[in-house]
Design a protein around this motif. Structure first.
Motif, PDB file in Angstrom:
ATOM      1  N   LEU A  58       4.818   5.312   2.430  1.00 14.81           N
ATOM      2  CA  LEU A  58       5.014   6.702   2.825  1.00 14.81           C
ATOM      3  C   LEU A  58       5.325   6.804   4.317  1.00 14.81           C
ATOM      4  O   LEU A  58       6.226   7.538   4.726  1.00 14.81           O
ATOM      5  CB  LEU A  58       3.758   7.506   2.478  1.00 14.81           C
ATOM      6  CG  LEU A  58       3.868   9.021   2.461  1.00 14.81           C
ATOM      7  CD1 LEU A  58       4.951   9.465   1.478  1.00 14.81           C
ATOM      8  CD2 LEU A  58       2.545   9.646   2.106  1.00 14.81           C
ATOM      9  N   LYS A  59       4.621   6.054   5.152  1.00 19.33           N
ATOM     10  CA  LYS A  59       4.889   6.060   6.590  1.00 19.33           C
ATOM     11  C   LYS A  59       6.301   5.575   6.884  1.00 19.33           C
ATOM     12  O   LYS A  59       6.990   6.127   7.747  1.00 19.33           O
ATOM     13  CB  LYS A  59       3.877   5.175   7.326  1.00 19.33           C
ATOM     14  CG  LYS A  59       2.492   5.758   7.405  1.00 19.33           C
ATOM     15  CD  LYS A  59       1.556   4.800   8.125  1.00 19.33           C
ATOM     16  CE  LYS A  59       0.117   5.292   8.037  1.00 19.33           C
ATOM     17  NZ  LYS A  59      -0.827   4.340   8.660  1.00 19.33           N
ATOM     18  N   GLU A  60       6.732   4.541   6.188  1.00 19.93           N
ATOM     19  CA  GLU A  60       8.089   4.026   6.394  1.00 19.93           C
ATOM     20  C   GLU A  60       9.132   5.061   5.982  1.00 19.93           C
ATOM     21  O   GLU A  60      10.159   5.217   6.633  1.00 19.93           O
ATOM     22  CB  GLU A  60       8.295   2.724   5.591  1.00 19.93           C
ATOM     23  CG  GLU A  60       7.587   1.528   6.175  1.00 19.93           C
ATOM     24  CD  GLU A  60       8.068   1.197   7.566  1.00 19.93           C
ATOM     25  OE1 GLU A  60       9.293   1.105   7.784  1.00 19.93           O
ATOM     26  OE2 GLU A  60       7.208   1.011   8.454  1.00 19.93           O
ATOM     27  N   GLN A  61       8.867   5.799   4.912  1.00 23.27           N
ATOM     28  CA  GLN A  61       9.797   6.842   4.492  1.00 23.27           C
ATOM     29  C   GLN A  61       9.866   7.951   5.534  1.00 23.27           C
ATOM     30  O   GLN A  61      10.956   8.474   5.810  1.00 23.27           O
ATOM     31  CB  GLN A  61       9.384   7.391   3.123  1.00 23.27           C
ATOM     32  CG  GLN A  61       9.620   6.419   1.978  1.00 23.27           C
ATOM     33  CD  GLN A  61       9.093   6.954   0.648  1.00 23.27           C
ATOM     34  OE1 GLN A  61       8.383   7.958   0.598  1.00 23.27           O
ATOM     35  NE2 GLN A  61       9.435   6.232  -0.423  1.00 23.27           N
ATOM     36  N   PHE A  62       8.727   8.316   6.137  1.00 26.70           N
ATOM     37  CA  PHE A  62       8.736   9.325   7.189  1.00 26.70           C
ATOM     38  C   PHE A  62       9.500   8.813   8.406  1.00 26.70           C
ATOM     39  O   PHE A  62      10.216   9.577   9.064  1.00 26.70           O
ATOM     40  CB  PHE A  62       7.313   9.708   7.596  1.00 26.70           C
ATOM     41  CG  PHE A  62       6.658  10.661   6.638  1.00 26.70           C
ATOM     42  CD1 PHE A  62       7.295  11.847   6.282  1.00 26.70           C
ATOM     43  CD2 PHE A  62       5.404  10.386   6.122  1.00 26.70           C
ATOM     44  CE1 PHE A  62       6.680  12.731   5.383  1.00 26.70           C
ATOM     45  CE2 PHE A  62       4.799  11.274   5.232  1.00 26.70           C
ATOM     46  CZ  PHE A  62       5.448  12.433   4.869  1.00 26.70           C
ATOM     47  N   LYS A  63       9.374   7.546   8.727  1.00 25.22           N
ATOM     48  CA  LYS A  63      10.115   6.969   9.857  1.00 25.22           C
ATOM     49  C   LYS A  63      11.611   7.043   9.630  1.00 25.22           C
ATOM     50  O   LYS A  63      12.373   7.295  10.556  1.00 25.22           O
ATOM     51  CB  LYS A  63       9.725   5.501  10.068  1.00 25.22           C
ATOM     52  CG  LYS A  63       8.499   5.270  10.867  1.00 25.22           C
ATOM     53  CD  LYS A  63       8.358   3.774  11.119  1.00 25.22           C
ATOM     54  CE  LYS A  63       7.024   3.428  11.679  1.00 25.22           C
ATOM     55  NZ  LYS A  63       6.856   1.971  11.847  1.00 25.22           N
ATOM     56  N   ASN A  64      12.009   6.809   8.399  1.00 26.86           N
ATOM     57  CA  ASN A  64      13.435   6.783   8.082  1.00 26.86           C
ATOM     58  C   ASN A  64      14.064   8.172   8.057  1.00 26.86           C
ATOM     59  O   ASN A  64      15.290   8.295   8.069  1.00 26.86           O
ATOM     60  CB  ASN A  64      13.674   6.071   6.757  1.00 26.86           C
ATOM     61  CG  ASN A  64      13.376   4.589   6.844  1.00 26.86           C
ATOM     62  OD1 ASN A  64      13.468   4.004   7.909  1.00 26.86           O
ATOM     63  ND2 ASN A  64      13.000   3.997   5.728  1.00 26.86           N
TER      64      ASN A  64
ATOM     65  N   ASP B   2       0.846  -1.193   0.000  1.00 28.22           N
ATOM     66  CA  ASP B   2       0.000   0.000   0.000  1.00 28.22           C
ATOM     67  C   ASP B   2       0.886   1.250   0.000  1.00 28.22           C
ATOM     68  O   ASP B   2       1.904   1.323   0.681  1.00 28.22           O
ATOM     69  CB  ASP B   2      -0.910  -0.015   1.230  1.00 28.22           C
ATOM     70  CG  ASP B   2      -1.902   1.128   1.224  1.00 28.22           C
ATOM     71  OD1 ASP B   2      -2.098   1.720   2.294  1.00 28.22           O
ATOM     72  OD2 ASP B   2      -2.473   1.424   0.157  1.00 28.22           O
ATOM     73  N   ASP B   3       0.499   2.249  -0.774  1.00 28.74           N
ATOM     74  CA  ASP B   3       1.275   3.489  -0.866  1.00 28.74           C
ATOM     75  C   ASP B   3       1.371   4.192   0.481  1.00 28.74           C
ATOM     76  O   ASP B   3       2.400   4.777   0.813  1.00 28.74           O
ATOM     77  CB  ASP B   3       0.663   4.441  -1.900  1.00 28.74           C
ATOM     78  CG  ASP B   3       0.803   3.907  -3.315  1.00 28.74           C
ATOM     79  OD1 ASP B   3       1.744   3.117  -3.555  1.00 28.74           O
ATOM     80  OD2 ASP B   3      -0.027   4.270  -4.164  1.00 28.74           O
ATOM     81  N   GLY B   4       0.322   4.141   1.272  1.00 23.10           N
ATOM     82  CA  GLY B   4       0.329   4.784   2.577  1.00 23.10           C
ATOM     83  C   GLY B   4       1.360   4.160   3.499  1.00 23.10           C
ATOM     84  O   GLY B   4       2.039   4.848   4.265  1.00 23.10           O
ATOM     85  N   TYR B   5       1.519   2.858   3.433  1.00 30.15           N
ATOM     86  CA  TYR B   5       2.495   2.169   4.270  1.00 30.15           C
ATOM     87  C   TYR B   5       3.906   2.565   3.862  1.00 30.15           C
ATOM     88  O   TYR B   5       4.750   2.838   4.714  1.00 30.15           O
ATOM     89  CB  TYR B   5       2.316   0.646   4.149  1.00 30.15           C
ATOM     90  CG  TYR B   5       3.309  -0.135   4.977  1.00 30.15           C
ATOM     91  CD1 TYR B   5       3.105  -0.318   6.339  1.00 30.15           C
ATOM     92  CD2 TYR B   5       4.448  -0.689   4.394  1.00 30.15           C
ATOM     93  CE1 TYR B   5       4.002  -1.032   7.106  1.00 30.15           C
ATOM     94  CE2 TYR B   5       5.352  -1.394   5.153  1.00 30.15           C
ATOM     95  CZ  TYR B   5       5.125  -1.571   6.509  1.00 30.15           C
ATOM     96  OH  TYR B   5       6.029  -2.270   7.262  1.00 30.15           O
TER      97      TYR B   5
END
Length: 74
Positions: free
Chosen positions: A67-73, A62-65
């Motif tokens: 995106l969340k992982e990119q924000f975490k990183n 999912d694109d949202g997942y």
């Protein structure tokens, strides 16, 4: 050995083998039914696991997942 004794012995042997054969057939049918029940349980568990993996694949792709992982990183 007299003729009567031989006839009685043949009858006992025949009846004995018949009983043993029926017992063995019952044993085999019982084993087969137990095996079938075990296979059904394993198939149900496999289907459930496949559904869970499919759900996890949907979440991860999912694109949202992503995106969340990119924000975490960051």
């Amino acid at each position: 050995m007299s003729g009567t004794t031989m006839i009685v012995l043949i009858v006992f042997i025949t009846v004995g083998f018949s009983i043993i054969s029926k017992m063995f057939n019952r044993y085999l049918s019982h084993q087969k039914s137990q095996h079938s029940k075990h296979n059904e349980a394993l198939n149900a568990e496999l289907r459930a696991l496949k559904e869970r993996v499919a759900t996890l694949e949907k979440i991860v792709t999912d694109d949202g997942y992503v995106l969340k992982e990119q924000f975490k990183n960051l």
